[in-house]
Write a protein that holds these residues in place. Structure first.
Motif, mmCIF file in Angstrom:
data_model
loop_
_atom_site.group_PDB
_atom_site.id
_atom_site.type_symbol
_atom_site.label_atom_id
_atom_site.label_comp_id
_atom_site.label_asym_id
_atom_site.label_seq_id
_atom_site.Cartn_x
_atom_site.Cartn_y
_atom_site.Cartn_z
ATOM 1 N N PRO A 291 -7.939 0.262 -3.597
ATOM 2 C CA PRO A 291 -6.709 0.971 -3.978
ATOM 3 C C PRO A 291 -5.494 0.534 -3.155
ATOM 4 C CG PRO A 291 -8.478 2.525 -3.420
ATOM 5 C CD PRO A 291 -9.010 1.165 -3.170
ATOM 6 N N ASP B 148 -4.625 -2.908 -4.673
ATOM 7 C CA ASP B 148 -4.294 -2.643 -6.067
ATOM 8 C C ASP B 148 -4.351 -3.880 -6.966
ATOM 9 O OD1 ASP B 148 -3.722 -0.812 -8.057
ATOM 10 O OD2 ASP B 148 -1.567 -1.184 -7.953
ATOM 11 N N LYS C 116 -5.731 -5.148 -10.044
ATOM 12 C CA LYS C 116 -6.379 -4.477 -11.164
ATOM 13 C C LYS C 116 -7.409 -5.338 -11.895
ATOM 14 C CE LYS C 116 -2.171 -1.929 -11.686
ATOM 15 N NZ LYS C 116 -2.422 -1.346 -10.402
#
Lengths: 556, 168
Positions: free
Chosen positions: A467, A470, A472
């Motif tokens: 996270p 980040d 994706k």
């Protein structure tokens, strides 16, 4: 005066009836043709931090573009209207607004061409100059100025350009360039009919920019920035039957800019491509070395705009979602790349060919950083590099694709790929991602009017979603797509990409499209990952989005 | 004065309304697969129809289109005299792969490379594949974007009409 105008109008009218417009050779003042294209893309967007679709306070985003082209014999003129109200996700907010973004007049005969206004141009492979646009990426570095081309003799092409580059709604920098290309077979009589063909070329491009204040890292003094920076290149294209050899070498003088952190090292790039092909078989190998070759018309511009030259990635441009999840872009500051391609067609009625034949396509590439030793920061030469030494791995892939017609109605393409990607290239941190990708793409032509297509993809990765970072794309993914086409007019497609392990995201999408001749309407709903999407019979680049998308294109 | 201006504008507009099929531009610079520079006027077929198809090595639907037509191309040529001219819009990233790609696929089409995309712009191509039918007079009589299996049958029906000199 009035009388004169009246007379002129009558003459025009007569001319128009005298020479029917359909006959372009009539060259009547009112003759000629107007053609063009219009494109509209709209999004009603919802924020989705999981997929990276940002908050859109205005709810509705749209890009519009219309090109109008007037042609009359050797003369042509064009206008382009663009509107970004507000720009689609993925486009720079500096595009916000509307107006005439491009206009030109051009006169071109077989031997001579002159264009004033906006133009696109490329010298050789673009290593010193390439003014181009990619409307889906929001890239447009058209030059506004003057472009001249002349063929003094058959086989000789001379080009000259001068102008400023487009910068969103403005123009910046100043670029001058000349290029010459000679096909020796056309100028040396003895070689006219030779099977061996040789074309040589060279270019020189320079930019001018006023001085500004940038302080040195060594002593804090103001850097003595060059106002004029030149780049030059030589190239060749040799072919003999199925053999082909192309190469280009480019050199750039001292060019301290924000992209190389204001160092004074000169830049260079070399590219070579060798290929052999015959009917049903081909092999191609390419190598490239780029060292400090970012060439921009404004030294303080860090973004995507104002590049004068183009040093493309040599890795294969994949179009399946999971293989293209890591689109590689050349690191202009320095990289070493190697790429190979092999295609083979197993003939019909052979063991591996079967009834209809089988296509095999193998590709492999490896791109690494350079082996460099740091000297210092701003105001120094920056670093030294060895010629063939490699640094960090940036990108590597191997893919094997087999395409086979199974029966009169079924076609299957099966692909396996292995991709290694360094997240640093995409601005992320962490270790290399190692991904295995498997894809099956099946087309079922039920009958002349009904065609179904299924696509299943899997990606297994050693990367895990973090996270903080980040990224994706991390994790293990699966994807399914079903597309139904009714004649060449209608299509519906439903797809879903889902991170089943170590990742986040669920990209579901439904799209409906209608195509009538050169007009195409497409409506989509769902979440979309940034990348190349090929559905409904066309391929295009799309930004990350969440919500409703609407797209209309037409050519006339 | 105003009326005169209006007349001129109206005449111009009328000329657009009556304007028939645009000609395919004949002065756009293209490259052959062996590196020669030619003008688009080389795209000729002795008064018979021409299919001009814009494609790229990386474009799957384009490859499906050209591979599908390949299987019926000889029949098409025998029946209508049509010629397919494939215009690659590959840029420096993949332009050197165009010839290996064409040979590897066994395509017998006339192929040109439009690396600077001048022809693409002149023909108002937005996405690939984009396919045109050019009649014997060099006029663009039909165009279509996208390809799905089965479209080739619609395409040849139209080419047959064009070959007979019928309006489509």
């Amino acid at each position: 005066m009035k009388k004169l105008i009246k007379l002129f109008a009558v003459a025009l009218l007569l001319l128009n009836f005298q020479f029917p417009i359909s006959n372009i050779k009539a060259q009547g003042i009112l003759g000629g043709h107007v053609t063009g294209n219009i494109q509209f893309d709209g999004q009603i967007s919802r924020q989705d931090s999981v997929i990276g679709a940002s908050d859109v306070p205005e709810k509705f985003l749209s890009n519009t573009r219309a090109d109008i082209l007037y042609t009359n014999g050797d003369f042509s003129a064009g206008l382009r209207f663009e509107a970004y109200l507000n720009p689609l996700l993925g486009f720079n907010s500096q595009y916000t607004g509307q107006g005439i973004a491009n206009y030109f007049v051009s006169y071109k005969t077989q031997d001579f061409a002159i264009t004033a206004g906006h133009f696109y141009e490329q010298f050789g492979n673009g290593m010193t100059l390439r003014a181009y646009e990619d409307r889906y990426l929001g890239l447009d570095n058209a030059i506004r100025g003057l472009n001249v081309m002349y063929h003094p003799w058959k086989g000789v092409t001379l080009k000259g350009v001068i102008g400023q580059q487009r910068y969103y709604w403005d123009t910046r920098g100043m670029v001058r360039g000349i290029d010459a290309e000679v096909t020796l077979n056309d100028i040396i009589k003895r070689w006219n009919e030779s099977k061996t063909r040789l074309t040589l070329g060279g270019s020189f491009v320079s930019k001018y920019e006023e001085d500004e204040t940038v302080l040195s890292d060594i002593n804090g003094y103001k850097l003595n920035l060059p106002k004029n920076v030149g780049a030059t290149s030589v190239r060749m294209d040799l072919s003999h039957g199925g053999f082909g050899l192309q190469a280009e070498y480019a050199y750039k003088g001292q060019d301290p800019t924000v992209i190389n952190d204001y160092i004074y090292k000169s830049g260079n790039a070399a590219w070579i491509s060798a290929s052999y092909s015959q009917k049903g078989m081909s092999a191609n190998i390419q190598a490239k070395r780029v060292d400090n070759m970012g060439f921009k018309s404004v030294r303080s511009e860090g973004g995507e705009m104002l590049y004068i030259n183009y040093t493309p990635a040599i890795s294969k441009q994949h179009t399946y979602a999971f293989l293209s999840m890591y689109p590689y872009a050349t690191q202009v500051t320095g990289e070493l790349g190697l790429q190979g391609d092999f295609m083979y067609k197993f003939k019909k009625e052979t063991l591996l060919g079967g009834k209809y034949g089988t296509d095999l396509h193998i590709n492999a590439s490896l791109i690494t950083g350079l082996d460099t030793t740091r000297i210092g920061g701003k105001g120094t030469d920056g670093y030294t590099s060895t010629l063939f030494g490699t640094g960090d791995t940036y990108y590597g892939d191997v893919s094997v694709e087999i395409a086979k017609k199974l029966s009169a109605k079924l076609k299957l393409t099966a692909t396996y790929g292995y991709v290694v990607f360094n997240p640093i290239v995409g601005g992320h941190g962490g270790d290399l991602h190692h991904n295995h990708v498997a894809i099956a793409d099946l087309t079922w032509k039920i009958n002349r009017k009904n065609v179904l297509r299924f696509e299943a993809e899997w990606m297994g990765s050693d990367s895990k979603y973090d996270p903080e970072d980040d990224d994706k794309r991390a994790g293990d993914w699966i994807m399914g797509l079903v597309e139904y086409n009714f004649t060449s007019k209608w299509f519906v497609s439903v797809s879903d990409q889902y991170a089943y392990q170590d990742g986040v995201g669920n990209y579901y999408n439904i799209s409906v499209g209608y195509t009538q001749k050169a007009t195409r309407l497409q409506l989509g709903y769902g979440k979309q990952r940034e990348g190349i999407i090929c559905i409904g019979g066309v391929c295009r680049q799309v930004p990350a989005s969440n919500g409703l998308t609407f797209s209309l294109t037409t050519s006339f | 004065m105003k009326r005169i201006a209006l007349t001129i504008v109206a005449t111009f507009l009328m000329s657009m309304v009556f304007a028939q099929n645009a000609k395919m531009p004949d002065n756009i610079t293209l490259k052959t697969l062996d590196g020669r520079t030619v003008e688009s006027s080389v795209i000729q077929n002795d008064g018979k129809p021409i299919i001009v198809s814009f494609w790229a090595t990386w474009c799957k639907p384009c490859n499906r289109e050209l591979n599908t037509i390949k299987e019926v191309y000889e029949d098409w040529q025998a029946e209508t005299g049509v010629k397919l001219v494939a215009i690659s819009i590959d840029d420096a990233r993949s332009a050197s792969r165009v010839k290996p790609h064409v040979d590897g696929n066994g395509w017998e089409y006339e192929v040109y490379i439009d690396q600077n995309q001048d022809f693409k712009r002149a023909m108002n191509v937005v996405n690939v594949p984009h396919t045109f039918i050019i009649n014997g007079k060099g006029e663009i009589v039909w165009q279509h974007t996208s390809f799905v299996e089965g479209s080739e049958e619609e395409l040849i029906e139209l080419v047959k009409k064009v070959a007979k000199g019928e309006e489509i």
